[in-house]
Design a protein around this motif. Structure first.
Motif, PDB file in Angstrom:
ATOM      1  N   LEU A 169       0.832  -1.204   0.000  1.00 29.57           N
ATOM      2  CA  LEU A 169       0.000   0.000   0.000  1.00 29.57           C
ATOM      3  C   LEU A 169       0.871   1.261   0.000  1.00 29.57           C
ATOM      4  N   LYS A 170       1.941   1.250   0.789  1.00 29.11           N
ATOM      5  CA  LYS A 170       2.785   2.454   0.859  1.00 29.11           C
ATOM      6  C   LYS A 170       3.503   2.697  -0.464  1.00 29.11           C
ATOM      7  N   ILE A 171       3.872   1.625  -1.144  1.00 26.05           N
ATOM      8  CA  ILE A 171       4.490   1.805  -2.465  1.00 26.05           C
ATOM      9  C   ILE A 171       3.460   2.344  -3.453  1.00 26.05           C
ATOM     10  N   LEU A 172       2.236   1.815  -3.379  1.00 27.26           N
ATOM     11  CA  LEU A 172       1.187   2.254  -4.312  1.00 27.26           C
ATOM     12  C   LEU A 172       0.871   3.736  -4.136  1.00 27.26           C
ATOM     13  N   LEU A 173       1.088   4.250  -2.923  1.00 20.05           N
ATOM     14  CA  LEU A 173       0.841   5.677  -2.652  1.00 20.05           C
ATOM     15  C   LEU A 173       2.053   6.537  -2.971  1.00 20.05           C
ATOM     16  N   GLY A 174       3.166   5.890  -3.343  1.00 23.59           N
ATOM     17  CA  GLY A 174       4.387   6.659  -3.608  1.00 23.59           C
ATOM     18  C   GLY A 174       5.051   7.142  -2.335  1.00 23.59           C
ATOM     19  N   VAL A 207       6.421   5.923  -8.846  1.00 20.84           N
ATOM     20  CA  VAL A 207       7.722   6.513  -8.517  1.00 20.84           C
ATOM     21  C   VAL A 207       7.805   7.937  -9.053  1.00 20.84           C
ATOM     22  N   THR A 208       7.370   8.115 -10.280  1.00 25.41           N
ATOM     23  CA  THR A 208       7.489   9.456 -10.872  1.00 25.41           C
ATOM     24  C   THR A 208       6.220  10.299 -10.660  1.00 25.41           C
ATOM     25  N   GLY A 209       5.116   9.647 -10.350  1.00 23.94           N
ATOM     26  CA  GLY A 209       3.856  10.402 -10.253  1.00 23.94           C
ATOM     27  C   GLY A 209       3.179  10.267  -8.909  1.00 23.94           C
ATOM     28  N   GLY A 210       3.979  10.142  -7.843  1.00 20.19           N
ATOM     29  CA  GLY A 210       3.413   9.942  -6.506  1.00 20.19           C
ATOM     30  C   GLY A 210       2.403  11.010  -6.115  1.00 20.19           C
ATOM     31  N   GLU A 211       2.709  12.261  -6.460  1.00 17.10           N
ATOM     32  CA  GLU A 211       1.811  13.348  -6.066  1.00 17.10           C
ATOM     33  C   GLU A 211       0.456  13.226  -6.762  1.00 17.10           C
ATOM     34  N   ALA A 212       0.506  12.891  -8.070  1.00 18.48           N
ATOM     35  CA  ALA A 212      -0.735  12.717  -8.832  1.00 18.48           C
ATOM     36  C   ALA A 212      -1.538  11.555  -8.258  1.00 18.48           C
ATOM     37  N   VAL A 213      -0.854  10.488  -7.877  1.00 15.82           N
ATOM     38  CA  VAL A 213      -1.540   9.335  -7.311  1.00 15.82           C
ATOM     39  C   VAL A 213      -2.231   9.745  -6.009  1.00 15.82           C
ATOM     40  N   ARG A 214      -1.509  10.456  -5.134  1.00 18.95           N
ATOM     41  CA  ARG A 214      -2.085  10.799  -3.823  1.00 18.95           C
ATOM     42  C   ARG A 214      -3.259  11.759  -3.947  1.00 18.95           C
ATOM     43  N   ALA A 215      -3.290  12.540  -5.038  1.00 21.99           N
ATOM     44  CA  ALA A 215      -4.436  13.429  -5.257  1.00 21.99           C
ATOM     45  C   ALA A 215      -5.691  12.623  -5.610  1.00 21.99           C
TER      46      ALA A 215
END
Ligand SMILES: Nc1ncnc2c1ncn2[C@@H]1O[C@H](COP(=O)(O)OP(=O)(O)OP(=O)(O)O)[C@@H](O)[C@H]1O
Length: 299
Positions: free
Chosen positions: A45-50, A67-75
């Motif tokens: 889960l923590k990897i999936l959230l970046g 890895v490159t889009g962690g911020e977009a994922v968390r949004a």
């Protein structure tokens, strides 16, 4: 397109490989991520959230590389962490409004949204009181509510039933099911208890020692068994029916209130019907027996 897709995803800590070449896809609906303590669920889960980086391999969440889009994922993703993380001296309302604003909602929208999600999880008047006085069940509900504040397109729930009594557990699972069905938000929910996910999940992923053990739809896992389950009105009736069926050459055995009869063809149905009638038993139900998930994984 899958909601989550990992390819050879690996996370090594100095002493342990938490995830070992994990390749798995998660689609819409409610997916259960099951494994014993230490199987690698929280790490995934923590990897999936970046939030932590994989050692090797890749993971795509809602089209973004973690890895490159962690911020977009968390949004786009709502996350309910496993451990207690609520500040004791603020109320649930203040907390959820604050997180809503952190996610980019204007103040008024954040207040409205907090009231909605807290009502949805069943926290009414208590939401104005400091969270330090909450029961475990109430705290779990706040953690679930905050995961929904910013209208996520996917929610990741880490052991949401942890510490709850059976009634609280059922209520939490019913809420999770509603998120997946009524709101149509894909859910990934972890648990070390396979049995409790049986009723809420459409799909089950099983991890063991960081490796993928199984990934299957619940329908496939709990499919029909080639066995007929027959229930008659009382246990002495169950025993008389089982004995009579066995005398007639059928393979029958008791299972709780049921008699389980191996289906050899249409004649099995006729034999059950005729035997129940001959013995004058009150028939409660006859239906194909289905696997329970725990049976599937214990073999
Ligand atoms: N930061 C870390 N440093 C070192 N080892 C870690 C770290 N985080 C997790 N681990 C180890 O990685 C393995 C997987 O842990 P993880 O928390 O992902 O498992 P889990 O399936 O979520 O179990 P639990 O339900 O107990 O949290 C365990 O052996 C754990 O001790």
């Amino acid at each position: 397109m899958p909601v989550i897709a990992t390819a050879s995803l690996t996370k090594r800590y100095p002493r342990v490989t938490a995830l070992d070449e994990l390749t798995v896809e998660v689609g819409s609906g409610v997916t259960g991520l099951v494994g014993a303590n230490g199987a690698g669920k929280s790490t995934l889960l923590k990897i999936l959230l970046g939030l932590i980086a994989p050692t090797a391999g890749s993971a795509i969440v809602l089209g973004h590389d973690v890895v490159t889009g962690g911020e977009a994922v968390r949004a786009l993703v709502g996350y309910m962490p496993e451990h207690d993380c609520l500040p004791p001296d603020v109320s649930a309302t203040e907390f959820v409004v604050h997180l809503g604003q952190m996610s980019g909602l204007p103040a008024t929208a954040a207040r409205e949204r907090a009231a909605d999600v807290l009502r949805h999880v069943g926290l009414d008047e208590a939401r104005y009181r400091p969270m330090g006085g909450y029961s475990t069940g109430m705290k779990q509900r706040v953690k679930l509510a905050q995961a929904l504040t910013h209208d996520p397109k996917l929610v990741l729930l880490d052991e949401p039933t942890n510490g709850l009594d059976p009634a609280g557990r059922d209520e939490m699972l019913a809420l999770v099911r509603r998120i997946g069905t009524e709101f149509g938000i894909p859910v990934l929910i972890t648990s070390h208890l396979l049995g409790e996910l049986e009723h809420v999940c459409d799909h089950i992923v099983v991890l063991d020692g960081g490796r993928l053990l199984r990934s299957e739809s619940k329908a496939a896992l709990t499919g029909e068994t080639g066995v007929l389950a027959v229930e008659v009105r009382d246990l002495s009736g169950r025993d008389r029916l089982g004995a009579a069926l066995t005398r007639s050459g059928a393979r029958a055995r008791p299972d709780g209130p049921l008699v389980l009869v191996e289906i050899t063809g249409d004649e099995t149905y006729d034999l059950v019907r005729d035997t129940v009638a001959e013995l004058g038993l009150g028939l409660v139900r006859v239906e194909p027996h289905r696997h329970r998930l725990e049976e599937v994984f214990s073999v």
